[in-house]
Scaffold this active site. Structure first.
Site, mmCIF file in Angstrom:
data_model
loop_
_atom_site.group_PDB
_atom_site.id
_atom_site.type_symbol
_atom_site.label_atom_id
_atom_site.label_comp_id
_atom_site.label_asym_id
_atom_site.label_seq_id
_atom_site.Cartn_x
_atom_site.Cartn_y
_atom_site.Cartn_z
ATOM 1 N N HIS A 52 -4.028 -1.507 -0.410
ATOM 2 C CA HIS A 52 -3.732 -0.080 -0.322
ATOM 3 C C HIS A 52 -2.267 0.275 -0.589
ATOM 4 O O HIS A 52 -1.943 1.436 -0.747
ATOM 5 C CB HIS A 52 -4.098 0.460 1.067
ATOM 6 C CG HIS A 52 -3.093 0.095 2.104
ATOM 7 N ND1 HIS A 52 -3.075 -1.138 2.695
ATOM 8 C CD2 HIS A 52 -2.035 0.781 2.610
ATOM 9 C CE1 HIS A 52 -2.065 -1.187 3.545
ATOM 10 N NE2 HIS A 52 -1.411 -0.042 3.518
HETATM 11 C C1 UD1 Z 1 -0.159 5.070 4.612
HETATM 12 C C2 UD1 Z 1 1.228 4.486 4.908
HETATM 13 C C3 UD1 Z 1 1.167 2.971 4.880
HETATM 14 C C4 UD1 Z 1 0.073 2.471 5.801
HETATM 15 C C5 UD1 Z 1 -1.242 3.117 5.391
HETATM 16 C C6 UD1 Z 1 -2.422 2.669 6.230
HETATM 17 C C7 UD1 Z 1 3.116 5.872 4.211
HETATM 18 C C8 UD1 Z 1 4.194 6.054 3.222
HETATM 19 N N1 UD1 Z 1 2.213 4.924 3.930
HETATM 20 O O1 UD1 Z 1 -0.480 4.760 3.268
HETATM 21 O O2 UD1 Z 1 2.407 2.451 5.313
HETATM 22 O O3 UD1 Z 1 -0.022 1.063 5.697
HETATM 23 O O4 UD1 Z 1 -1.104 4.540 5.501
HETATM 24 O O5 UD1 Z 1 -3.620 3.085 5.642
HETATM 25 O O6 UD1 Z 1 3.096 6.553 5.216
HETATM 26 N N2 UD1 Z 1 -6.490 9.694 1.603
HETATM 27 C C9 UD1 Z 1 -7.762 10.182 1.813
HETATM 28 N N3 UD1 Z 1 -8.198 10.298 3.093
HETATM 29 C C10 UD1 Z 1 -7.449 9.966 4.169
HETATM 30 C C11 UD1 Z 1 -6.145 9.484 3.940
HETATM 31 C C12 UD1 Z 1 -5.685 9.336 2.670
HETATM 32 O O7 UD1 Z 1 -8.501 10.488 0.890
HETATM 33 O O8 UD1 Z 1 -7.927 10.105 5.299
HETATM 34 C C13 UD1 Z 1 -6.023 9.523 0.219
HETATM 35 C C14 UD1 Z 1 -5.311 10.700 -0.355
HETATM 36 O O9 UD1 Z 1 -5.706 10.848 -1.669
HETATM 37 C C15 UD1 Z 1 -3.845 10.292 -0.298
HETATM 38 C C16 UD1 Z 1 -3.915 8.792 -0.439
HETATM 39 O O10 UD1 Z 1 -5.149 8.412 0.159
HETATM 40 O O11 UD1 Z 1 -3.098 10.900 -1.312
HETATM 41 C C17 UD1 Z 1 -2.773 8.117 0.253
HETATM 42 O O12 UD1 Z 1 -2.724 8.497 1.630
HETATM 43 P P1 UD1 Z 1 -1.348 8.408 2.474
HETATM 44 O O13 UD1 Z 1 -1.628 8.581 3.902
HETATM 45 O O14 UD1 Z 1 -0.306 9.283 1.872
HETATM 46 O O15 UD1 Z 1 -0.846 6.937 2.241
HETATM 47 P P2 UD1 Z 1 -1.617 5.576 2.482
HETATM 48 O O16 UD1 Z 1 -1.765 4.934 1.167
HETATM 49 O O17 UD1 Z 1 -2.823 5.709 3.334
#
Ligand code: UD1
Length: 370
Positions: A213
């Site tokens: 991820h």
């Molecule tokens: C975040 C953290 C990372 C952690 C990870 C655990 C930051 C910079 N990164 O990364 O350190 O290890 O969480 O999972 O804070 N999305 C969904 N549904 C959700 C959540 C996310 O669809 O419930 C999708 C969205 O398209 C979003 C993408 O995932 O743009 C990334 O989500 P985000 O929370 O920004 O970062 P993670 O990759 O989850």
């Protein structure tokens, strides 16, 4: 809610992303046992049921007192919106301490909002460093440590990293609360774990568990394609693969699905631990999974060039394989649990959360005279 109606001392805990719910579960329970009042602020960084709600349902976490509903955005926008919204809640509650976990945008926003209001910040997982400035997590954890008052550092390496940056005051070498979580919940997931493995069509110790991820891997085409090809070759090599797909990856993983490679939606903590404990090997870029694999005695192949959990590489239970397919396949073939295993107390004795709670109780009673 007015400041007068808040209990004191009050701890405001900021969570938002999946690993934070897992880390907060043993700590929240320990704070409760220590008689400390805690309220949760959920930033909404993770919002899908499978990424958030299911963790609250199963881990016994208190319901968030507020849900900020921030959701996905660019880093600046997401962190900025969180900062503004967390500040509003802190101004309302006037807590005596803000507790933050790990290295996400929610961590940084919570720490910064508190520090600017002169509210002490306690950081769980302080001092971890990858020394890779391109990782958003590295920026978040360095900045958080530099505004924190209490730094719960899980390992000796973390304490040394902080000292190198001139941070020695308020540092407490604690152990790791994810170890506490595995011990605390083992009796809940272990009895049904063989069923979870069978439900995925797998045979214990004859499959690899894959999770990917990190933005550094998913958003860099060369690294992403290397990982995808590596996983495809591991499957073609005869090892079954189960891959719960993070929403950041989504349909892009579908290219490798095959008879031997099973993709699934994100899993609950219990199902993840179940698949983990019976796996032959774990292939991951997650910090949490690297440790949890070790807690279960499963060798780990980390598809990164560096790790914050250096002790696992030193003792040989974790191999840094990079993202080239050949390196991944070779590391998976060679993965074995070393005879010496893990040193006792590497990540504490499973009572880390209680020790944090006792420390915070002492800290708060010194800060707020009765
Ligand atoms: C975040 C953290 C990372 C952690 C990870 C655990 C930051 C910079 N990164 O990364 O350190 O290890 O969480 O999972 O804070 N999305 C969904 N549904 C959700 C959540 C996310 O669809 O419930 C999708 C969205 O398209 C979003 C993408 O995932 O743009 C990334 O989500 P985000 O929370 O920004 O970062 P993670 O990759 O989850």
């Amino acid at each position: 809610m007015t400041p007068e109606s808040s209990p004191h001392p009050l701890i405001a805990t900021v969570v938002g992303a999946r690993p934070q719910f897992i880390k907060a579960a043993p700590v929240s329970a320990a704070l409760h046992r220590a008689g400390l009042a805690e309220r949760l602020i959920h930033t909404g960084q993770h919002y899908d049921t499978a990424m958030s709600e299911v963790f609250f349902q199963t881990l016994g976490l208190p319901e968030p007192a507020v849900h900020l509903g921030i959701g996905s955005a660019t880093h600046g926008a997401q962190t900025g919106r969180m900062l503004e919204a967390v500040e509003r809640v802190l101004l309302d509650w006037r807590p005596d301490l803000v507790l933050v976990y790990g290295d996400t945008n929610s961590t940084l926003a919570g720490a910064l909002a508190a520090a600017k209001l002169h509210i002490p910040v306690a950081h769980v997982e302080a001092g971890l460093r990858s020394f890779n400035p391109h990782m958003p997590e590295e920026i978040n954890r360095v900045l958080t440590d530099h505004v924190a008052t209490v730094l719960f550092a899980p390992t000796d390496a973390a304490v040394a990293n902080l000292a190198r940056e001139g941070i020695t005051s308020g540092v407490v070498r604690t152990g790791d609360v994810m170890f506490d979580a595995v011990l605390r919940f083992r009796s809940a997931f272990a009895p049904a774990s063989a069923e979870v493995v069978a439900r995925h069509g797998l045979i214990p110790k004859r499959y690899a568990l894959v999770t990917i991820h990190r933005a550094e891997n998913t958003d860099d085409p060369a690294r992403w394609n290397g990982i995808l090809e590596g996983v495809r070759r591991v499957g073609a090599d005869g090892l079954a693969v189960v891959w719960p797909v993070h929403p950041r990856v989504g349909e892009r993983a579908h290219a490798v699905a095959s008879a031997n490679i099973c993709l699934s939606p994100p899993l609950s903590y219990f199902d993840t631990q179940s698949l983990l404990m019976h796996a032959k090997v774990v292939i991951t870029d997650s910090g949490g999974l690297q440790k949890e694999a070790a807690f279960h005695g499963v060798p780990c192949v980390t598809v990164r060039d560096e790790t914050e959990w250096v002790e696992l590489v030193e003792v040989g239970v974790n191999v840094l394989a990079g993202t080239e397919p050949e390196g991944i396949v070779r590391a998976v073939r060679q993965a074995a649990w070393p005879a010496a295993g893990l040193q006792d107390n590497l990540y504490g004795d499973g009572d880390t959360a209680n020790r944090m709670a006792q420390y915070l109780r002492g800290f708060l009673s010194a800060a707020i005279p009765a």
